[in-house]
Write a protein that holds these residues in place. Structure first.
Motif, PDB file in Angstrom:
ATOM      1  N   LEU A  11       0.807  -1.213   0.000  1.00 34.03           N
ATOM      2  CA  LEU A  11       0.000   0.000   0.000  1.00 34.03           C
ATOM      3  C   LEU A  11       0.847   1.273   0.000  1.00 34.03           C
ATOM      4  O   LEU A  11       0.327   2.345  -0.302  1.00 34.03           O
ATOM      5  CB  LEU A  11      -0.954   0.008   1.199  1.00 34.03           C
ATOM      6  CG  LEU A  11      -2.078  -1.015   1.136  1.00 34.03           C
ATOM      7  CD1 LEU A  11      -2.892  -0.974   2.423  1.00 34.03           C
ATOM      8  CD2 LEU A  11      -2.981  -0.769  -0.056  1.00 34.03           C
ATOM      9  N   GLY A  12       2.101   1.191   0.313  1.00 36.56           N
ATOM     10  CA  GLY A  12       2.969   2.361   0.344  1.00 36.56           C
ATOM     11  C   GLY A  12       2.977   3.136  -0.964  1.00 36.56           C
ATOM     12  O   GLY A  12       2.738   4.348  -0.975  1.00 36.56           O
ATOM     13  N   PRO A  13       3.243   2.477  -2.096  1.00 37.21           N
ATOM     14  CA  PRO A  13       3.224   3.210  -3.373  1.00 37.21           C
ATOM     15  C   PRO A  13       1.848   3.784  -3.710  1.00 37.21           C
ATOM     16  O   PRO A  13       1.743   4.866  -4.282  1.00 37.21           O
ATOM     17  CB  PRO A  13       3.633   2.155  -4.399  1.00 37.21           C
ATOM     18  CG  PRO A  13       4.343   1.104  -3.618  1.00 37.21           C
ATOM     19  CD  PRO A  13       3.713   1.118  -2.261  1.00 37.21           C
ATOM     20  N   ALA A  14       0.794   3.080  -3.345  1.00 44.64           N
ATOM     21  CA  ALA A  14      -0.559   3.578  -3.621  1.00 44.64           C
ATOM     22  C   ALA A  14      -0.820   4.861  -2.843  1.00 44.64           C
ATOM     23  O   ALA A  14      -1.426   5.795  -3.370  1.00 44.64           O
ATOM     24  CB  ALA A  14      -1.606   2.521  -3.263  1.00 44.64           C
ATOM     25  N   LYS A  15      -0.353   4.932  -1.600  1.00 45.93           N
ATOM     26  CA  LYS A  15      -0.544   6.140  -0.802  1.00 45.93           C
ATOM     27  C   LYS A  15       0.169   7.318  -1.450  1.00 45.93           C
ATOM     28  O   LYS A  15      -0.359   8.429  -1.490  1.00 45.93           O
ATOM     29  CB  LYS A  15      -0.026   5.925   0.619  1.00 45.93           C
ATOM     30  CG  LYS A  15      -0.272   7.114   1.518  1.00 45.93           C
ATOM     31  CD  LYS A  15       0.210   6.863   2.923  1.00 45.93           C
ATOM     32  CE  LYS A  15      -0.029   8.095   3.770  1.00 45.93           C
ATOM     33  NZ  LYS A  15       0.531   7.969   5.103  1.00 45.93           N
ATOM     34  N   GLY A  16       1.345   7.079  -1.985  1.00 45.80           N
ATOM     35  CA  GLY A  16       2.076   8.142  -2.668  1.00 45.80           C
ATOM     36  C   GLY A  16       1.332   8.638  -3.899  1.00 45.80           C
ATOM     37  O   GLY A  16       1.261   9.838  -4.161  1.00 45.80           O
ATOM     38  N   LYS A  17       0.744   7.715  -4.656  1.00 46.32           N
ATOM     39  CA  LYS A  17      -0.012   8.102  -5.851  1.00 46.32           C
ATOM     40  C   LYS A  17      -1.257   8.889  -5.471  1.00 46.32           C
ATOM     41  O   LYS A  17      -1.578   9.902  -6.096  1.00 46.32           O
ATOM     42  CB  LYS A  17      -0.415   6.862  -6.650  1.00 46.32           C
ATOM     43  CG  LYS A  17       0.746   6.218  -7.373  1.00 46.32           C
ATOM     44  CD  LYS A  17       0.297   5.004  -8.159  1.00 46.32           C
ATOM     45  CE  LYS A  17       1.472   4.324  -8.816  1.00 46.32           C
ATOM     46  NZ  LYS A  17       1.065   3.139  -9.585  1.00 46.32           N
ATOM     47  N   VAL A  18      -1.972   8.426  -4.443  1.00 47.95           N
ATOM     48  CA  VAL A  18      -3.177   9.119  -4.004  1.00 47.95           C
ATOM     49  C   VAL A  18      -2.819  10.505  -3.484  1.00 47.95           C
ATOM     50  O   VAL A  18      -3.514  11.480  -3.762  1.00 47.95           O
ATOM     51  CB  VAL A  18      -3.923   8.288  -2.925  1.00 47.95           C
ATOM     52  CG1 VAL A  18      -5.042   9.089  -2.288  1.00 47.95           C
ATOM     53  CG2 VAL A  18      -4.469   7.002  -3.534  1.00 47.95           C
ATOM     54  N   SER A  19      -1.727  10.604  -2.771  1.00 47.91           N
ATOM     55  CA  SER A  19      -1.282  11.898  -2.260  1.00 47.91           C
ATOM     56  C   SER A  19      -0.988  12.858  -3.411  1.00 47.91           C
ATOM     57  O   SER A  19      -1.382  14.024  -3.370  1.00 47.91           O
ATOM     58  CB  SER A  19      -0.039  11.711  -1.396  1.00 47.91           C
ATOM     59  OG  SER A  19       0.448  12.936  -0.937  1.00 47.91           O
ATOM     60  N   GLY A  20      -0.317  12.365  -4.426  1.00 43.38           N
ATOM     61  CA  GLY A  20      -0.014  13.197  -5.588  1.00 43.38           C
ATOM     62  C   GLY A  20      -1.282  13.640  -6.305  1.00 43.38           C
ATOM     63  O   GLY A  20      -1.401  14.795  -6.727  1.00 43.38           O
ATOM     64  N   LEU A  21      -2.240  12.732  -6.455  1.00 43.13           N
ATOM     65  CA  LEU A  21      -3.507  13.086  -7.104  1.00 43.13           C
ATOM     66  C   LEU A  21      -4.274  14.111  -6.278  1.00 43.13           C
ATOM     67  O   LEU A  21      -4.866  15.043  -6.819  1.00 43.13           O
ATOM     68  CB  LEU A  21      -4.359  11.845  -7.334  1.00 43.13           C
ATOM     69  CG  LEU A  21      -3.863  10.901  -8.427  1.00 43.13           C
ATOM     70  CD1 LEU A  21      -4.658   9.600  -8.421  1.00 43.13           C
ATOM     71  CD2 LEU A  21      -3.940  11.565  -9.786  1.00 43.13           C
ATOM     72  N   ALA A  22      -4.262  13.946  -4.960  1.00 43.19           N
ATOM     73  CA  ALA A  22      -4.942  14.903  -4.085  1.00 43.19           C
ATOM     74  C   ALA A  22      -4.286  16.274  -4.188  1.00 43.19           C
ATOM     75  O   ALA A  22      -4.964  17.299  -4.176  1.00 43.19           O
ATOM     76  CB  ALA A  22      -4.934  14.407  -2.639  1.00 43.19           C
ATOM     77  N   ARG A  23      -2.965  16.297  -4.292  1.00 45.69           N
ATOM     78  CA  ARG A  23      -2.247  17.557  -4.428  1.00 45.69           C
ATOM     79  C   ARG A  23      -2.570  18.214  -5.771  1.00 45.69           C
ATOM     80  O   ARG A  23      -2.804  19.409  -5.854  1.00 45.69           O
ATOM     81  CB  ARG A  23      -0.744  17.298  -4.332  1.00 45.69           C
ATOM     82  CG  ARG A  23       0.039  18.407  -3.742  1.00 45.69           C
ATOM     83  CD  ARG A  23       1.518  18.074  -3.549  1.00 45.69           C
ATOM     84  NE  ARG A  23       1.731  17.010  -2.572  1.00 45.69           N
ATOM     85  CZ  ARG A  23       2.332  15.852  -2.847  1.00 45.69           C
ATOM     86  NH1 ARG A  23       2.794  15.598  -4.035  1.00 45.69           N
ATOM     87  NH2 ARG A  23       2.488  14.943  -1.909  1.00 45.69           N
ATOM     88  N   GLU A  24      -2.619  17.398  -6.821  1.00 41.94           N
ATOM     89  CA  GLU A  24      -2.838  17.911  -8.175  1.00 41.94           C
ATOM     90  C   GLU A  24      -4.276  18.366  -8.406  1.00 41.94           C
ATOM     91  O   GLU A  24      -4.528  19.347  -9.082  1.00 41.94           O
ATOM     92  CB  GLU A  24      -2.482  16.819  -9.191  1.00 41.94           C
ATOM     93  CG  GLU A  24      -2.590  17.238 -10.626  1.00 41.94           C
ATOM     94  CD  GLU A  24      -2.174  16.122 -11.575  1.00 41.94           C
ATOM     95  OE1 GLU A  24      -2.510  16.249 -12.762  1.00 41.94           O
ATOM     96  OE2 GLU A  24      -1.544  15.148 -11.145  1.00 41.94           O
ATOM     97  N   HIS A  25      -5.237  17.642  -7.839  1.00 42.95           N
ATOM     98  CA  HIS A  25      -6.648  17.908  -8.113  1.00 42.95           C
ATOM     99  C   HIS A  25      -7.418  18.378  -6.884  1.00 42.95           C
ATOM    100  O   HIS A  25      -8.641  18.248  -6.833  1.00 42.95           O
ATOM    101  CB  HIS A  25      -7.312  16.648  -8.668  1.00 42.95           C
ATOM    102  CG  HIS A  25      -6.698  16.164  -9.939  1.00 42.95           C
ATOM    103  ND1 HIS A  25      -6.845  16.828 -11.129  1.00 42.95           N
ATOM    104  CD2 HIS A  25      -5.914  15.090 -10.205  1.00 42.95           C
ATOM    105  CE1 HIS A  25      -6.190  16.182 -12.084  1.00 42.95           C
ATOM    106  NE2 HIS A  25      -5.607  15.122 -11.540  1.00 42.95           N
ATOM    107  N   GLY A  26      -6.730  18.930  -5.902  1.00 44.54           N
ATOM    108  CA  GLY A  26      -7.361  19.352  -4.656  1.00 44.54           C
ATOM    109  C   GLY A  26      -8.485  20.350  -4.853  1.00 44.54           C
ATOM    110  O   GLY A  26      -9.525  20.261  -4.195  1.00 44.54           O
TER     111      GLY A  26
END
Length: 94
Positions: A11-26
């Motif tokens: 789940l570590g890499p998935a959390k990083g991807k979700v974090s990036g998406l949240a940052r990009e599309h906040g």
């Protein structure tokens, strides 16, 4: 314990991807939450306005934490490693 460690590793890499998406599309997420809250409030004829606003605020705060927006002064980071602070930024609250 092997199962828990295995899940965390996957789940570590998935959390990083979700974090990036949240940052990009906040901003889009915030607008969507506001639109959803308004629709639900209208459908319930204002009966649950307090709870809807509270839930919307909590969802936005959770999204901000996920996006690592510790500093709300407009600096959204984007560079650096998740969970670290940039020079000059305040340390995370304990």
């Amino acid at each position: 314990m092997g199962l828990v460690n295995n899940l965390k590793a996957k789940l570590g890499p998935a959390k990083g991807k979700v974090s990036g998406l949240a940052r990009e599309h906040g901003d889009k997420i915030d607008r969507g939450l506001d639109k959803m809250a308004k629709t639900v409030d209208q459908k319930t004829k204002g009966k649950y306005s307090d709870r809807i606003q509270s839930g919307t605020g909590k969802a936005k705060d959770a999204m901000d934490r996920l996006a690592h927006k510790d500093d709300r002064s407009g600096d959204q980071g984007g560079e650096g490693t998740p969970g670290t602070t940039t020079p000059g930024s305040p340390p995370p609250a304990s």
